[in-house]
Structure formats: C-alpha cells, structure tokens
Design a protein around this motif. Structure first.
Motif, short mmCIF file in Angstrom:
data_model
loop_
_atom_site.label_atom_id
_atom_site.label_comp_id
_atom_site.label_asym_id
_atom_site.label_seq_id
_atom_site.Cartn_x
_atom_site.Cartn_y
_atom_site.Cartn_z
N LEU A 144 6.66 2.12 9.01
CA LEU A 144 6.38 2.52 7.65
C LEU A 144 7.69 2.87 6.94
CD1 LEU A 144 3.31 4.85 8.29
CD2 LEU A 144 3.25 2.56 7.28
N ALA B 153 -3.59 9.20 9.26
CA ALA B 153 -2.86 7.93 9.35
C ALA B 153 -3.76 6.77 9.71
CB ALA B 153 -1.73 8.05 10.36
N ARG C 292 0.86 -1.18 0.00
CA ARG C 292 0.00 0.00 0.00
C ARG C 292 0.90 1.23 0.00
NH1 ARG C 292 -3.82 1.84 5.08
NH2 ARG C 292 -4.88 3.61 4.06
N GLN C 293 0.54 2.25 -0.79
CA GLN C 293 1.38 3.43 -0.94
C GLN C 293 0.52 4.68 -1.01
OE1 GLN C 293 3.37 5.06 -4.70
NE2 GLN C 293 4.94 3.64 -3.95
N TRP D 158 -3.24 2.87 8.74
CA TRP D 158 -1.82 2.56 8.54
C TRP D 158 -1.24 2.00 9.83
CZ3 TRP D 158 0.78 3.22 3.88
CH2 TRP D 158 0.08 3.91 2.87
N ARG D 159 -0.27 1.10 9.70
CA ARG D 159 0.38 0.51 10.87
C ARG D 159 1.88 0.69 10.79
NH1 ARG D 159 -1.37 -5.42 12.34
NH2 ARG D 159 -0.37 -5.84 10.34
N TRP E 147 4.83 7.65 15.23
CA TRP E 147 4.03 8.66 14.54
C TRP E 147 4.69 10.03 14.65
CZ3 TRP E 147 1.29 6.33 11.29
CH2 TRP E 147 0.61 5.13 11.60
N VAL F 129 -0.66 10.77 4.35
CA VAL F 129 -0.56 9.94 5.54
C VAL F 129 -0.36 10.80 6.78
CG1 VAL F 129 0.65 7.99 6.62
CG2 VAL F 129 0.41 8.08 4.13
N GLU G 241 5.09 3.90 2.26
CA GLU G 241 4.65 2.55 1.95
C GLU G 241 4.55 1.74 3.22
OE1 GLU G 241 6.38 1.63 -2.55
OE2 GLU G 241 7.28 0.66 -0.81
N GLU G 242 3.58 0.83 3.22
CA GLU G 242 3.55 -0.13 4.31
C GLU G 242 4.78 -1.03 4.18
OE1 GLU G 242 -0.02 -2.35 3.76
OE2 GLU G 242 0.67 -3.33 1.93
#
Length: 322
Positions: free
Chosen positions: A151, A144, A133-134, A147-148, A170, A140, A185-186
C-alpha cells in the motif's frame, strides 16, 4: 516596451526560465524574463534579466510585494512554479488583470482539488476517471479487510514524494502514527507517466505530451522519454477539463501498465519535466505567451516527437557575495 514575464519562486528552475525565453523568441516577441524568490542564492535569479527578493509566499506581505513588483516592472505574464504560492496568485489574479498582468494560474477551486490528494481522488471518481482506491489512514488501520499489500501511505497535501511510504507489511502500517493528513492508496498498476497539457482561456486542454518517468531524483524527474499513449493523453485531457476554472500549464500523473491506468495526482502548474515536452513539440509556454500577447489560439494538432529522451545533469552559476 518588451513583453515581460515574471517567473515566481524561481529557485533552481533554470530550464523553465530558458524555455520561456525560447518560447517568447519563437513567438516573435522582444521579451525579458525576470524572477522573484525569497533568497538571492536561488540560481535562476542570476540567469534572469533581473531578479527580485520577495517574502516567502506564505508570508502576509508576499501579496503586496509581488503586486508592487508587477506594477513597477510592467509585468505582462506571471508564471508561478510551486504549489504553495498558487492560492495566493489565484486570489491576486483579478486585480492584476486590471493592471494588464495575466497570471498563468487556475481558479482557487481547481487549485484546491489539485493540492489535496483526497479531493483529487474524489474529483477523478466523480468524473469517471480511473484512480486508485483511497481512504484515511485511520480507517485502514481500523479495518484492513479488502485491502491488499503493498500500500502507499502519503500526506494529502504533499509533493515531490515527501512523506510517501510504500508499506509491505500490516505491522508496518499499524506502526505509522495516527495522522488525519495521511491517506492510504492501493498501489497503482505499472509505470508512472506524466502528461503535460496547456489549458486555454475557455478551459480546453491542448497538446498532451505523455512522458514516461525513467528516473526520479529528490522527487523530480531526471530521466524521461516521450511516448505515444492515446489512452493516457485522453485521460489527462478529461481530468483537467473537468476541473472548474482550469487555466494555463498543468500536468497529470498517471500509472499505467498498458490496458489499465490510474490518475494519482494533478499539478496546476508547469511540471518539473516540462522542458522535455517543449522540446518534443508541446509548445505550451509558447502557446501561453501567444495567447496572452496576441490572443492567438494553440494549433489544432501539434507534431510530437515520440521517443525523445531527457537526461539531466547538474550545472552551476558563479556569483560574488558582497
């Protein structure tokens, strides 16, 4: 006349130069490998049959200089080596072909996809090829949710891991200055692999060789091992065959933990670890030379030596400064 290969932006690519020489010999050709670079201190310049100084590939005079070089040296095959020169060589390719010079470079469209990680990610998603995922950094930072951590933040047009950050908090993400050229990206699963392939004139990929990266130094692989992974091999073939106008040596970077895989990058050129693929049976340089010199097709099923490792070290060339 000998079959003449020009290794462009030769720099430190001594292993690739030697591989091209070996490939030409294996093809039964009387060949010479010449180089060009912007600086005479490039080591490969002094190990080639001849070396030529040219402007930087982003210089407006580069195109005229290398065109004249191909003409005066009767170059049969040009092998570009760095991402920034690929668009120039792609533009020159049709005119050089009328002179009898083949450039091992893909179409401008394929180069654009490979050179921009946003376009690479979109290409994979639209071709049903697994990819992380991007999103743009600003998106982001603004929201966020979903998202996890951790990153990956990197430039859309970067290479050799320059400017890449692994973000684990974060606060660290929010502290990165806004830049439209940065993407998030993840984290892809598992271990990084690189798959080398050769794409023929008809756009078909041959001889995928999967290399597991064991150690990277300054963005380039220093230790690697050839492994058998049919999933990654097929993903690489699908990725490059879906590109418009792919041609020549290419490699695809993929993370995999076994059952899962994600394509993260495409390189529309020989990869830094290509000598390992050559040694393991992926004779991509030889197939390229045979296709250009004799219109021969690659073998249907090359024998790959799985388990073969490459362990790199530094070497030197000594020259006198006049």
């Amino acid at each position: 006349m000998p079959f003449t290969i020009l290794l462009s932006s030769a720099g430190r690519r001594v292993s690739l130069l030697r591989s091209l020489r070996h490939a030409a010999t294996a093809a039964g050709l009387d060949a010479r490998v010449i180089t060009c670079d912007l600086n005479w201190t490039a080591p490969a310049m002094h190990l080639a049959d001849a070396g030529f100084i040219v402007p930087r590939c982003t210089d407006p005079g580069f195109a005229a200089e290398v065109t004249a070089l191909c003409d005066s040296e009767h170059v049969d095959l040009v092998v570009p080596t760095i991402d920034t020169e690929l668009p120039v060589w792609a533009t020159l390719k049709p005119d050089l072909a009328t002179m009898g010079t083949t450039v091992a470079v893909s179409s401008p469209e394929a180069i654009a996809v490979a050179g921009d990680k946003r376009l690479t990610n979109r290409h994979c998603a639209e071709s049903a090829i697994p990819c992380p995922r991007q999103a743009p950094l600003a998106d982001v930072q603004r929201d966020a949710s979903g998202w996890r951590l951790p990153l990956i933040v990197k430039p859309a047009g970067g290479s050799s891991s320059v400017g890449l950050h692994r973000v684990t908090t974060w606060a660290a993400l929010d502290a990165i200055p806004a830049d439209p050229a940065l993407v998030v990206e993840e984290t892809a699963p598992g271990i990084e692999h690189t798959v080398d392939v050769f794409v023929d004139r008809d756009g078909y990929a041959h001889g995928p060789v999967v290399r597991r990266r064991l150690e990277v130094r300054a963005g380039e692989v220093s230790k690697a091992q050839v492994v058998r992974d049919d999933l990654l091999a097929s993903l690489a073939v699908r990725t490059v065959e879906a590109l418009p106008g792919a041609y020549g040596p290419m490699n695809v970077q993929i993370f995999s933990d076994g059952p899962r895989a994600a394509v993260i990058e495409i390189n529309a050129r020989f990869g830094g670890g290509c000598p390992l693929s050559f040694q393991a049976g992926g004779r991509h340089a030889e197939w390229l030379i045979r296709e250009v010199a004799r219109k021969e097709a690659p073998p249907a099923a090359p024998v790959i030596e799985y388990g073969l490792m490459m362990l790199r070290w530094d070497d030197e060339v000594f020259v006198r400064a006049d």
